[in-house]
Design an enzyme around this catalytic site. Structure first.
Site, PDB file in Angstrom:
ATOM      1  N   GLU A  71      -5.252  -5.936  10.380  1.00 12.31           N
ATOM      2  CA  GLU A  71      -4.172  -4.939  10.824  1.00 12.31           C
ATOM      3  C   GLU A  71      -4.338  -4.351  12.090  1.00 12.31           C
ATOM      4  O   GLU A  71      -5.106  -3.196  12.140  1.00 12.31           O
ATOM      5  CB  GLU A  71      -3.864  -3.951   9.753  1.00 12.31           C
TER       6      GLU A  71
ATOM      7  N   ASN B 195       0.797  -1.248  -0.004  1.00 16.19           N
ATOM      8  CA  ASN B 195      -0.074   0.035  -0.098  1.00 16.19           C
ATOM      9  C   ASN B 195       0.897   1.156  -0.012  1.00 16.19           C
ATOM     10  O   ASN B 195       1.532   1.667   1.042  1.00 16.19           O
ATOM     11  CB  ASN B 195      -1.165   0.025   1.449  1.00 16.19           C
ATOM     12  N   LEU B 196       0.830   2.069  -0.968  1.00 18.15           N
ATOM     13  CA  LEU B 196       1.599   3.103  -1.170  1.00 18.15           C
ATOM     14  C   LEU B 196       1.058   4.479  -0.396  1.00 18.15           C
ATOM     15  O   LEU B 196       1.754   5.312  -0.119  1.00 18.15           O
ATOM     16  CB  LEU B 196       1.895   3.481  -2.707  1.00 18.15           C
ATOM     17  N   LYS B 197      -0.077   4.194   0.174  1.00 21.94           N
ATOM     18  CA  LYS B 197      -0.857   5.364   1.042  1.00 21.94           C
ATOM     19  C   LYS B 197      -0.679   6.493   0.257  1.00 21.94           C
ATOM     20  O   LYS B 197      -0.633   6.741  -1.062  1.00 21.94           O
ATOM     21  CB  LYS B 197      -0.139   5.298   2.335  1.00 21.94           C
TER      22      LYS B 197
ATOM     23  N   ILE C 154       0.377  -0.417  12.780  1.00 15.82           N
ATOM     24  CA  ILE C 154       0.566   0.064  11.699  1.00 15.82           C
ATOM     25  C   ILE C 154       1.637   1.378  11.622  1.00 15.82           C
ATOM     26  O   ILE C 154       1.382   2.219  12.432  1.00 15.82           O
ATOM     27  CB  ILE C 154      -0.763   0.567  11.031  1.00 15.82           C
TER      28      ILE C 154
ATOM     29  N   HIS D  53      -9.655   0.267   5.335  1.00 12.45           N
ATOM     30  CA  HIS D  53      -8.300   0.452   5.628  1.00 12.45           C
ATOM     31  C   HIS D  53      -8.564   1.248   6.972  1.00 12.45           C
ATOM     32  O   HIS D  53      -9.475   2.162   6.986  1.00 12.45           O
ATOM     33  CB  HIS D  53      -7.633   1.081   4.899  1.00 12.45           C
TER      34      HIS D  53
ATOM     35  N   ALA E  33       3.227  -1.528   4.315  1.00 14.97           N
ATOM     36  CA  ALA E  33       3.382  -0.169   3.402  1.00 14.97           C
ATOM     37  C   ALA E  33       4.845   0.334   3.760  1.00 14.97           C
ATOM     38  O   ALA E  33       5.889   0.194   2.911  1.00 14.97           O
ATOM     39  CB  ALA E  33       2.608   0.612   3.973  1.00 14.97           C
TER      40      ALA E  33
HETATM   41  O1  LIG Z   1      -1.412  -0.025   7.064  1.00 14.90           O
HETATM   42  C1  LIG Z   1      -0.700  -0.811   6.244  1.00 14.90           C
HETATM   43  C2  LIG Z   1      -0.857  -1.553   5.024  1.00 14.90           C
HETATM   44  O2  LIG Z   1      -1.864  -1.059   4.561  1.00 14.90           O
HETATM   45  C3  LIG Z   1       0.574  -1.460   7.108  1.00 14.90           C
HETATM   46  O3  LIG Z   1       1.510  -0.319   7.217  1.00 14.90           O
HETATM   47  P1  LIG Z   1       3.073  -0.541   7.347  1.00 14.90           P
HETATM   48  O4  LIG Z   1       3.609  -1.715   6.967  1.00 14.90           O
HETATM   49  O5  LIG Z   1       3.791   0.758   7.522  1.00 14.90           O
HETATM   50  O6  LIG Z   1       2.882  -0.823   9.041  1.00 14.90           O
END
Ligand SMILES: O=C(CO)COP(=O)(O)O
Length: 222
Positions: free
Chosen positions: A141, A9-11, A146, A93, A202
């Protein structure tokens, strides 16, 4: 089992935009080819079309809205995501939460359009609720991990195990992914050994100086 699934996920990380998104997609394509793992990316909406047209990897939207074509402003139309070349979409999400009713409507719209659905959840109870909606994947998650740099596989393997059991009890056809702090092949192996089919992650890839090296490590123990 099928090939393990790694979804990046590139957010809205600056590092996942523009030419960097191309760098990450190219790295994913190279490592997927080498390893046989399925590596997908969920870029910003504006990059769905360029990513899906330049790379032979599955591309996912980060969100859709439960709307049909018509008079809506500032929404993400599932049909638009589909025509931009997305294979599927994240839904709910932790950084883009929806009501249960909206999650259900999004899963229905996506199914109608043949978009794969990855419903994100925050604990085993919500994983069970999500499984009842028959998505393709439930992605557990824990929100507190996160972006923390602390891996769910190591810090809280119990939540993975409980979510896998909760989902199987409701609908054994729904696959489980896990995420939060995933950063190494060891994290991925623990998640797969606990019954998931892969990971959603991410920061460890998107913010890496060398995303290809991180991706190669992520799939190294499978
Ligand atoms: O929210 C996430 C993937 O959608 C997880 O993020 P991270 O891998 O940065 O903890």
């Amino acid at each position: 089992m099928d090939s393990p699934f790694v979804l990046v996920n590139l957010k809205t990380y600056q590092e996942g935009m523009g030419s960097n998104a191309h760098r990450i997609a190219a790295a994913a394509e190279t490592v997927a080819k080498e390893s046989g793992a399925v590596i997908g990316i969920a870029p910003a909406f504006t990059e769905l079309h360029p990513m899906s047209h330049h790379y032979a990897i599955p591309v996912y939207a980060q969100h859709i809205d439960a709307i049909t074509p018509g008079a809506h402003t500032g929404h993400i139309l599932p049909e638009a995501v589909r025509s931009a070349g997305a294979r599927g979409t994240l839904i709910n999400h932790s950084e883009r939460r929806l009501t249960l009713a909206d999650i259900g409507a999004c899963v229905e719209s996506a199914r109608r359009l043949h978009l794969e659905t990855v419903v994100c959840t925050n604990n085993d109870a919500t994983s069970a609720a999500a499984a009842a909606l028959r998505p393709d994947y439930v992605a557990i998650e824990p929100p507190e991990l996160i972006g923390s740099g602390v891996s769910v596989s190591k810090a809280d393997p119990g939540i993975i195990e409980r979510s896998v059991n909760a989902v199987r009890a409701v609908n054994p056809d729904v696959n489980v992914l896990t995420g939060a702090g995933i950063q190494s092949g060891e994290c991925v192996k623990i998640a797969v050994d606990l019954g998931t089919c892969g990971v959603l992650l991410a920061s460890s890839v998107v913010k890496a100086d060398d995303p290809e090296a991180v991706l190669r490590d992520l799939v190294s123990l499978l």
